[in-house]
Design a protein around this motif. Sequence first.
Motif, mmCIF file in Angstrom:
data_model
loop_
_atom_site.group_PDB
_atom_site.id
_atom_site.type_symbol
_atom_site.label_atom_id
_atom_site.label_comp_id
_atom_site.label_asym_id
_atom_site.label_seq_id
_atom_site.Cartn_x
_atom_site.Cartn_y
_atom_site.Cartn_z
ATOM 1 N N GLU A 15 47.177 -0.442 -15.887
ATOM 2 C CA GLU A 15 47.013 1.010 -15.836
ATOM 3 C C GLU A 15 46.527 1.456 -14.462
ATOM 4 O O GLU A 15 46.962 2.497 -13.937
ATOM 5 N N VAL A 16 45.627 0.676 -13.855
ATOM 6 C CA VAL A 16 45.148 0.993 -12.508
ATOM 7 C C VAL A 16 46.311 0.982 -11.518
ATOM 8 O O VAL A 16 46.478 1.910 -10.710
ATOM 9 N N PHE A 17 47.138 -0.052 -11.572
ATOM 10 C CA PHE A 17 48.264 -0.160 -10.638
ATOM 11 C C PHE A 17 49.279 0.963 -10.860
ATOM 12 O O PHE A 17 49.792 1.533 -9.900
ATOM 13 N N GLN A 18 49.566 1.261 -12.105
ATOM 14 C CA GLN A 18 50.536 2.312 -12.395
ATOM 15 C C GLN A 18 50.055 3.657 -11.872
ATOM 16 O O GLN A 18 50.826 4.428 -11.283
ATOM 17 N N ARG A 19 48.779 3.927 -12.050
ATOM 18 C CA ARG A 19 48.220 5.200 -11.607
ATOM 19 C C ARG A 19 48.117 5.278 -10.081
ATOM 20 O O ARG A 19 48.455 6.292 -9.470
ATOM 21 N N LEU A 25 54.196 -1.646 -11.067
ATOM 22 C CA LEU A 25 53.440 -2.671 -11.790
ATOM 23 C C LEU A 25 53.750 -4.052 -11.225
ATOM 24 O O LEU A 25 54.862 -4.302 -10.747
ATOM 25 N N PRO A 26 52.785 -4.970 -11.293
ATOM 26 C CA PRO A 26 53.077 -6.362 -10.946
ATOM 27 C C PRO A 26 54.051 -6.951 -11.959
ATOM 28 O O PRO A 26 53.909 -6.728 -13.160
ATOM 29 N N ASP A 27 55.016 -7.686 -11.453
ATOM 30 C CA ASP A 27 56.024 -8.272 -12.338
ATOM 31 C C ASP A 27 56.738 -9.391 -11.569
ATOM 32 O O ASP A 27 57.231 -9.138 -10.467
ATOM 33 N N PRO A 28 56.780 -10.606 -12.135
ATOM 34 C CA PRO A 28 56.256 -11.021 -13.438
ATOM 35 C C PRO A 28 54.754 -11.313 -13.401
ATOM 36 O O PRO A 28 54.176 -11.547 -12.340
ATOM 37 N N VAL A 29 54.154 -11.294 -14.598
ATOM 38 C CA VAL A 29 52.720 -11.544 -14.747
ATOM 39 C C VAL A 29 52.504 -12.785 -15.601
ATOM 40 O O VAL A 29 53.243 -13.031 -16.566
#
Length: 387
Positions: free
Chosen positions: A91-95, A100-104
């Motif tokens: 949520e922090v990264f998206q905001r 988003l980090p991918d892959p996780v």
Amino acid sequence: MDDAPLIQWIADNESLAQACQQWQGVSYLGLDTEFIRTSTFYPIPGLIQAGHDSQIMLIDPQAITDWTPFCAVLENPDIIKVMHAAGEDLEVFQRLLGTLPDPVFDTQLAVSFLGTDHCLGYQRLVERFLGIELAKDETRSDWLARPLSDNQIRYAALDVYYLNQLYPILTAQLADKQRQDWHREDCDSMIRNARQEPDLHEAWRDAKLAWKLYPRQLAVLRDLCLFREKTARQLDVPRNKVIHAASLWPLARYQPDNLDKLKRIERMTPAILRVHGQAILAHIREALKVPETELPERLPAPLSRRAKPWVEAIRNYCLTESEALHIARELIPVKLLANTLVRQYLDTGEFTATPPLLNALGSWRQEKILDNLVVHLNNMRQQSEES
């Protein structure tokens, strides 16, 4: 085990770009965030920690203005981003970044597939797998303060430092148990869910006791929940600062039409009345004008006493299977299975794996749990009908 990460403070765009250039060649990257979320709807990022092996970068989100190189690292499909209980960090990264980090690779999820507690905290995880006891004294630090203390810096760096040491251990153990594909599927599902914007118009369905309300009352609930969601986001305040969750059902049930009646509603604080009281009354009035053809349908009631034996049968089956598979029991969504399968049985007289349930569970749960569970329940049903 060595306890000395090499820490670099990143507080300008050039330093971040240089660090990101180094990371583009690694196969995995430890990743974590520190944030504050006490009086806001959205998390306020205080620090981002990223690193490979012993090289740890502490990135100051208050100082960086160009995140492009870092986003490229997060989105690089060849770099596994190692995180622990990644939900709020995503949520922090998206905001902050809009990506988003991918892959996780989620370490908390990994140990669930190794038969360990599903909600294993990071300190316990490090202690169990690395034999190191971490200090907890900075868990609730003010991560927006500058400069950060030496203790804060060390605490934040060690979070990622030990993630990097846990990753090869957990990867090997997942491979030994042939759980890598299962873990990957769940991590990918977590990222897909994090990408989806919630439908604010459907928030009313999650309100407590909504199933007790009639369509006209549900129209009021629907309007108030939408107002609550939109306003909390617009003002960046917790939902309960707009309308407390405990107020939603009585508001929809009794539909107060003036401030005197409104202030008698449960958890309707003076602050909410002052700031949002008139808007709440206006939304109630508007919802009462909704045409009959546009009213929501009633929600299904909780499963009846008649369903209890089937719910227990599903719960016992899932518990037995989780033990046989040596995975945490929380990985099997008993409530979803019970609500879906038992309601279907009560409607149709048989248990069937429907497409919505298959999509919700994913492939490994279908293969290892659902298919055999449906056979098991139908065998029980046939035996019951024959007796």
